[in-house]
Scaffold this motif. Structure first.
Motif, PDB file in Angstrom:
ATOM      1  N   SER A 171      -3.300   9.917  11.508  1.00 23.79           N
ATOM      2  CA  SER A 171      -4.078   9.724  10.238  1.00 23.79           C
ATOM      3  C   SER A 171      -4.415  11.057   9.470  1.00 23.79           C
ATOM      4  CB  SER A 171      -5.227   9.007  10.725  1.00 23.79           C
ATOM      5  OG  SER A 171      -6.076   9.801  11.442  1.00 23.79           O
ATOM      6  N   PRO A 230      -3.956  14.087   6.927  1.00 24.78           N
ATOM      7  CA  PRO A 230      -3.159  14.065   5.612  1.00 24.78           C
ATOM      8  C   PRO A 230      -1.829  14.471   5.627  1.00 24.78           C
ATOM      9  CG  PRO A 230      -5.428  15.119   5.481  1.00 24.78           C
ATOM     10  CD  PRO A 230      -5.140  14.871   6.930  1.00 24.78           C
ATOM     11  N   VAL A 231      -0.902  14.029   4.647  1.00 25.58           N
ATOM     12  CA  VAL A 231       0.386  14.173   4.912  1.00 25.58           C
ATOM     13  C   VAL A 231       0.888  15.664   4.652  1.00 25.58           C
ATOM     14  CG1 VAL A 231       2.502  13.519   3.575  1.00 25.58           C
ATOM     15  CG2 VAL A 231       0.740  11.903   3.383  1.00 25.58           C
ATOM     16  N   CYS A 247      -4.949   5.675   7.348  1.00 27.09           N
ATOM     17  CA  CYS A 247      -4.617   6.595   6.177  1.00 27.09           C
ATOM     18  C   CYS A 247      -4.902   5.728   5.043  1.00 27.09           C
ATOM     19  CB  CYS A 247      -3.381   6.975   6.108  1.00 27.09           C
ATOM     20  SG  CYS A 247      -2.035   5.992   6.012  1.00 27.09           S
ATOM     21  N   SER A 248      -5.112   6.276   3.750  1.00 24.12           N
ATOM     22  CA  SER A 248      -5.202   5.430   2.412  1.00 24.12           C
ATOM     23  C   SER A 248      -3.806   4.912   2.008  1.00 24.12           C
ATOM     24  CB  SER A 248      -5.709   6.261   1.583  1.00 24.12           C
ATOM     25  OG  SER A 248      -4.952   7.456   1.259  1.00 24.12           O
ATOM     26  N   LYS A 303      -2.399   5.273  -0.711  1.00 18.19           N
ATOM     27  CA  LYS A 303      -1.638   6.296  -1.560  1.00 18.19           C
ATOM     28  C   LYS A 303      -0.851   7.255  -0.485  1.00 18.19           C
ATOM     29  CE  LYS A 303      -2.648  10.052  -4.859  1.00 18.19           C
ATOM     30  NZ  LYS A 303      -3.824  10.866  -5.818  1.00 18.19           N
ATOM     31  N   GLN A 304      -1.527   7.833   0.657  1.00 16.70           N
ATOM     32  CA  GLN A 304      -1.013   8.498   1.430  1.00 16.70           C
ATOM     33  C   GLN A 304       0.338   7.733   2.204  1.00 16.70           C
ATOM     34  OE1 GLN A 304      -4.083   9.995   4.152  1.00 16.70           O
ATOM     35  NE2 GLN A 304      -4.806  11.505   2.688  1.00 16.70           N
ATOM     36  N   TRP A 305      -0.144   6.508   2.327  1.00 17.19           N
ATOM     37  CA  TRP A 305       0.923   5.610   3.154  1.00 17.19           C
ATOM     38  C   TRP A 305       2.291   5.301   2.276  1.00 17.19           C
ATOM     39  CZ3 TRP A 305       2.979   0.518   3.422  1.00 17.19           C
ATOM     40  CH2 TRP A 305       3.246   0.289   4.436  1.00 17.19           C
ATOM     41  N   LYS A 353       3.347   7.305   0.204  1.00 13.44           N
ATOM     42  CA  LYS A 353       4.173   8.760  -0.059  1.00 13.44           C
ATOM     43  C   LYS A 353       5.262   8.671   0.954  1.00 13.44           C
ATOM     44  CE  LYS A 353       0.726  11.502  -2.305  1.00 13.44           C
ATOM     45  NZ  LYS A 353       0.030  12.779  -2.233  1.00 13.44           N
ATOM     46  N   ARG A 354       4.987   7.908   2.148  1.00 15.90           N
ATOM     47  CA  ARG A 354       5.691   8.126   3.376  1.00 15.90           C
ATOM     48  C   ARG A 354       6.871   6.710   3.379  1.00 15.90           C
ATOM     49  NH1 ARG A 354       1.969   9.377   7.928  1.00 15.90           N
ATOM     50  NH2 ARG A 354       0.508   9.029   6.430  1.00 15.90           N
ATOM     51  N   ASP A 394      -7.254   0.879  -2.536  1.00 12.66           N
ATOM     52  CA  ASP A 394      -6.046   0.590  -1.588  1.00 12.66           C
ATOM     53  C   ASP A 394      -5.246  -0.710  -1.726  1.00 12.66           C
ATOM     54  OD1 ASP A 394      -6.663   3.025  -0.388  1.00 12.66           O
ATOM     55  OD2 ASP A 394      -7.838   2.368   1.245  1.00 12.66           O
TER      56      ASP A 394
END
Length: 1147
Positions: free
Chosen positions: A702, A704-705, A821-822, A824-826, A828-829, A1115
């Motif tokens: 979890s 940050p990226v 994770c948020s 937005k971060q999720w 990104k992957r 989210d």
């Protein structure tokens, strides 16, 4: 004559409990040869004695299982089973031989003596002070407070503890010693095996005991129960605990959930308050207690002694009835059997007792039936149904057909945070287990069960309710079967009627009595008001009746239903039919008549069936003979046809009762609910132990990226690919200066000022072009042969496969578990662009551009030649050529479907548990700012429930340090600093939240300023239902100032916020500080989103348009937009595939 075998049982029981005393005596014998410096031989002798007699010291409850009157065959029911009945003129008489009575009496005296011997044995040595210590792995909790270890008590306490160690604890397999004062300490970190060395260490530990402040019993119990291998706790309490009695018992009961550990509480010279705590602790834990006064040397009270004294009382009660039987009063003894035990009620002497005046009880409120009583006191009425309690936290498990796999699969999105649970309709739902809620629910189930048991005891407390049940209607008519089949039991029937007149009818409005045999006779033509005079006259009239003839039940029912012209239709009217068999008339006709009469009026027919224990050959056969089971079945149907109740009794007690059956069914339902709660707790504990290492991995994932990528392995980037222009420049540089036209063409620069191309710089590190453009050697399979002229020939057997210059649709790799994770971060992957599933990008390359050129002959623009070959589609206002094949588009649709299912799983996870109301907690240190102003009052109970779920599920489950701060007109905090999420801290936080009330205004700015004192890094979660009382712009500026230059993030949660302006303020407050906004007023929408996945799949298969519901929280909104985008790509890809297939069909 009955044969009794209790003598051998009593001797065996006596030897069993006396062996312990003999063993102790043998171990203590010292002939002078055992004396050494450290007594090694004596300790070894004692350990040998221990191994030789395992488990000889039993508690009274265990000992009575094989030594009670019931197990020895000496109860009153056994005596009555030895009696033989013979018919008489006025009734029946029972005969029993004098030898049987003497045998019973002698063995009863032997059992009483045995009980007295055991009582004397229990009041000797350490058993007198501490009672019997049960279990083989025992934890001893000794009160070391200032009160219990005072100067005048300490020496006696140490001496008694050493005696306990020498006489009882040395027989145990493992022991664990804990002393508790203001602080709790233990001799060892875990239980140790008993050995001579360990016993010496325990003796030294006992001698070192001293006063140490207060009495923190709760912490000591928790420390002991943390050792899972223990099966028994011995609590020695000499002072009042620091914790309140109710809080202490509730906490201990919660700690014992799912454990099979017995608790033996000892009150050692306690005050009355401490004695009450000891007894209540024993009651809550279903253990035992023992009260001892060392100053007087007296055993005050004990669970073991109470059981023995109760057994002695029962034995003396049986002896008194044996005396009555020997005196010739057997015919005057009537057995009234309750639900669990047998009680006796004696009549004075036959007809003299029946001729006495009635003793009418005073008027009381009319009772109600058990069905009516359960409407206000049952589990459903008190909202104690298990499914009612679990419904807010239960979610349906989704199943769907996956075309790629060719089978139906079940969603596993809830498997980490929830427990699968079978619902009442047979389906399986995912349930969020709230441990405090289940603990409180189990306590309420216990209270409800005790109330049901009291109701059952009340129904069997008096003779009239045992025989007739409850008489509930204000107007009553009694129909008595006086056929010749009841001649032998007429005195019993008269006695039953007398009890009814004395105890029940005194509270009714009016009554009448009808006696029927072949002829039907009524005491009055219609019911008359209840008065002592009328009741006495009715009783005298009944005494003059005789049993004769058949059983004209239909005639009696017609007289009762049709012979009352003054009956009010709206007043409930009850018919109580007391009979011993089926009617002489056809049952179908009787049932049809009763059903027709009772269906249109407030008349209820109740059946009281009386059957004798055994029939004799001299009994007359009725006209319509039936077995007891068939008789009960027929009359039960008749009672239910008349909207009444069925009650079946015999000479030995109640056989069947609708009132009791309803209560027992409710208790069995409570027991099932309790068992299912225990299964939920066990499942949660098992899952927590299995997933403990997985939680650490999820926590690491979890991060940050950017931080996660820096720690991983970086791939080496390839050198830039040279272009034709660059290679030509390098070639010209090697050949020398040449001013030819070719060089001028290559070195041309555009004249436009907008498209400035800087001059190319030479790169010294590059290799020659021919080296960079080397291709792999083509591998072929060939065979050689020689011709006649000597030349060689060659045959190629295999050729290399053609390579595609375009990259196909790749298979995406999706995570199986949810990452904390948020969105937005999720994304990104695992977003569409990151996974290279952007359809517009796939068909927007340079080779897909539609070209038009000017034709010199016609001076018009025309399409290129290949444009007629490739199909064209319009994409974002431009024409593009499709170079994807139908197979590639099908593969794209498959991958898009998998990705959409994964998005659905993520959406369900975000809408499950406490995340539905508050979102996902990402940080490791958080502070919750709770709005408890007056506007939050309608939603305060829901807020408390959701916060409790948040604390246990996310804060405790993810090990997040936290604190709570509430604000209204003022600001209050639960703790001034962040605390670790231990079970104790979480339980205290939930208890503190339960005491909150709503009042005052909304001082948001003051709350933000108070939260700044907690330091950084920190995340604030502001939960409110609207704007503050002060200026919104002022709050926004101040929040930006407070968080500037600090690692502080403000997340806002709109809880039941319906004003658009209020939501915009909370959204701006979150976005200004880099936080997230979440809207909790979406419960109904969330349920729709959870239930609509199958609808999306069905719409996609049918070709219908489909959109995903967009939420207001950051989210959920981002994930919904990505899902809508993917749905749009799926629809376009399906259309492109249809275009290609249609073109292929035309060709």
């Amino acid at each position: 004559m009955c044969e009794m075998n209790s003598h051998s049982a009593s001797l065996t029981a006596k030897e069993c409990w006396e062996q312990c005393g003999v063993s102790d005596q043998t171990a203590d014998e010292d002939d002078g040869l055992l004396v050494t410096n450290i007594n090694h031989s004596k300790d070894l002798m004692r350990m040998h004695t221990l191994r030789a007699d395992p488990g000889v010291c039993q508690t009274s409850a265990d000992w009575l299982e094989s030594s009670s009157l019931q197990s020895a065959g000496l109860s009153l029911s056994h005596i009555l089973s030895c009696c033989s009945s013979s018919p008489g003129t006025t009734g029946e008489s029972s005969e029993v031989s004098a030898e049987v009575l003497r045998d019973f009496e002698m063995k009863l005296y032997q059992m009483i003596e045995l009980y007295h011997n055991r009582i004397r044995w229990l009041t000797e040595g350490s058993r007198k002070v501490f009672g019997m210590v049960r279990g083989s792995k025992v934890a001893v909790l000794v009160d070391a407070s200032d009160v219990n270890c005072s100067t005048d008590r300490l020496i006696d306490l140490q001496r008694n503890l050493l005696d306990l160690l020498d006489k009882q604890l040395r027989h145990k397999t493992k022991i664990h010693l804990i002393s508790f004062g203001s602080e709790v300490g233990s001799q060892w970190d875990q239980p140790r095996d008993t050995s001579p060395l360990r016993l010496r260490e325990v003796q030294e530990w006992v001698l070192q005991l001293g006063p140490s402040g207060g009495c923190n019993l709760l912490q000591a119990v928790k420390m002991a129960l943390a050792q899972t291998e223990l099966d028994s706790l011995l609590v020695i309490l000499g002072s009042c605990p620091d914790q309140p009695s109710g809080l202490l018992c509730d906490a201990v009961e919660q700690c014992l959930l799912g454990r099979e550990a017995s608790v033996h509480s000892v009150g050692y010279c306690c005050s009355p308050a401490a004695i009450e705590t000891v007894k209540r602790l024993a009651e809550v834990t279903r253990g035992s207690y023992h009260l001892f006064s060392p100053s007087l040397g007296v055993l005050d009270d004990s669970t073991d002694l109470d059981l023995l004294w109760a057994e002695i009382k029962t034995a003396r009660h049986v002896l008194s009835h044996i005396h009555n039987i020997r005196s010739g009063h057997m015919e005057d003894v009537e057995i009234l059997t309750g639900m669990e035990d047998i009680s006796l009620s004696e009549k004075t002497s036959g007809m003299n007792h029946l001729n006495a005046p009635l003793h009418i009880q005073p008027k009381v409120l009319l009772p109600v039936t058990s069905v009516e009583w359960l409407k206000t006191h049952g589990l459903k009425a008190q909202k104690l149904g298990l499914y009612q309690v679990l419904a807010p936290n239960a979610y349906s498990s989704l199943k769907e057909f996956v075309p790629v796999l060719g089978k139906t699969v079940r969603a596993t999105v809830h498997e980490r945070a929830m427990v699968p649970f079978e619902w009442h309709d047979g389906t399986v739902k995912n349930v969020h287990v709230d441990l405090p809620l289940l603990f409180q629910y189990q306590k309420q189930l216990q209270s409800a069960t005790r109330e049901l048991e009291r109701r059952v005891l009340w129904l069997s407390s008096t003779g009239s309710r045992q025989i007739w049940g409850t008489v509930c209607e204000p107007r009553v008519q009694i129909l008595v079967d006086a056929s010749s089949m009841n001649d032998r039991h007429w005195l019993h029937i008269l006695h039953s009627l007398r009890l009814l007149l004395e105890e029940h009818l005194g509270s009714q409005h009016s009554f009448n009595v009808i006696v029927f045999g072949t002829e039907v006779a009524s005491w009055r033509e219609y019911p008359v008001p209840v008065s002592p005079k009328n009741l006495q006259e009715a009783w005298q009239w009944l005494q003059g009746r005789q049993s004769a003839g058949g059983r004209n039940t239909l005639g009696a029912l017609r007289l009762a239903l049709e012979g009352d012209p003054h009956r009010a239709p709206a007043v409930p009217h009850g018919l109580y039919l007391f009979t011993s068999g089926v009617p002489d008339q056809d049952m179908a006709a009787v049932s049809a008549y009763v059903s027709e009469c009772c269906s249109t009026s407030e008349v209820r027919l109740h059946l009281c069936l009386f059957t004798a224990d055994m029939d004799t050959p001299s009994d007359p056969l009725p006209p319509r003979h039936a077995t007891r089971t068939d008789t009960a079945q027929v009359l039960r149907q008749l009672a239910h046809a008349g909207k009444g109740r069925f009650h079946w009794i015999s000479q030995t007690g109640i056989v069947e009762s609708d009132d009791v059956s309803a209560l027992i069914g409710e208790m069995e339902k409570a027991a099932r609910y309790w068992q299912k709660c225990s299964q939920l707790v066990d499942s949660l504990a098992q899952r927590a132990s299995i997933r403990a290492p997985v939680a650490g991995q999820a926590r690491a994932g979890s991060a940050p990226v950017g931080r996660a990528q820096t720690g991983g392995r970086q791939e080496k980037l390839p050198p830039p690919r040279p272009t034709i222009l660059t290679l030509t420049r390098l070639s010209n540089r090697d050949k020398g200066p040449d001013r030819g036209s070719l060089q001028r063409t290559i070195t041309w620069r555009p004249t436009s000022a907008k498209a400035v191309i800087p001059p190319a710089k030479p790169v010294n590190g590059w290799k020659p072009a021919e080296n960079d453009l080397r291709r792999k050697k083509i591998k072929t399979s060939q065979s050689c042969f020689f011709l006649e002229d000597g030349s060689m020939g060659m045959v190629f057997k295999a050729y290399p496969k053609a390579r595609s210059i375009r990259n196909g649709i790749t298979t995406v790799k999706l995570p199986k578990r949810e990452e904390i994770c948020s969105t937005k971060q999720w994304l990104k992957r695992y977003g569409i662009r990151s996974l290279r599933l952007d359809l517009h990008k796939l068909i927007s390359g340079p080779d897909c551009v539609h070209h038009k050129r000017l034709v010199p002959d016609s001076q018009q623009k025309g399409s290129a030649k290949y444009c007629a070959i490739l199909p064209s589609v319009e994409l974002n206002g431009r024409v593009r050529h499709l170079q994807l094949t139908p197979t590639e588009l099908s593969q794209y649709l498959t991958e898009a479907r998998r990705l959409l299912q994964r998005y659905c799983h993520r959406m369900q996870w975000l809408l499950s548990g406490s995340r539905r109301a508050f979102g996902t907690v990402l940080e490791s240190s958080v502070c919750f700012l709770l709005d408890v102003s007056g506007s939050m009052a309608p939603n305060l109970s829901e807020l408390k429930r959701e916060l409790a779920s948040l604390i246990w599920e996310q804060l405790h489950g993810q090990r997040v340090r936290f604190t709570l701060l509430v604000f209204s007109g003022d600001v209050r905090s639960w703790r001034p600093e962040l605390v670790e999420p231990t079970e104790e801290a979480c339980r205290q936080a939930v208890q503190w939240l339960s005491q909150l009330t709503c009042h005052g205004g909304t001082h948001t700015l003051e709350a933000l300023q108070a939260a700044c004192g907690l330091g950084a890094p920190l995340a604030w979660y502001l939960i409110s239902d609207g704007r503050p009382d002060s200026s919104c712009s002022l709050v926004l500026r101040e929040a930006e100032r407070l968080t500037a230059g600090k690692d502080i993030t403000i997340h806002t949660i709109a809880f039941h916020c319906r004003d658009r302006a209020d939501k915009e303020f909370l959204k701006k407050l979150a976005h200004k500080t880099g936080g997230r906004f979440h809207c909790a007023q979406e419960d109904g929408k969330a349920v729709d989103a959870l239930a609509s996945r199958e609808q999306w799949e069905s719409k996609l298969n049918d070709g219908q348009e489909r959109t995903v519901l967009l939420f207001e929280g950051d989210d959920l909104r981002r994930l919904g937009e990505e899902m809508n985008k993917l749905v749009q790509f799926q629809r376009e890809a399906g259309g492109f595939r249809d275009v290609l297939l249609e073109k292929k069909d035309h060709e």
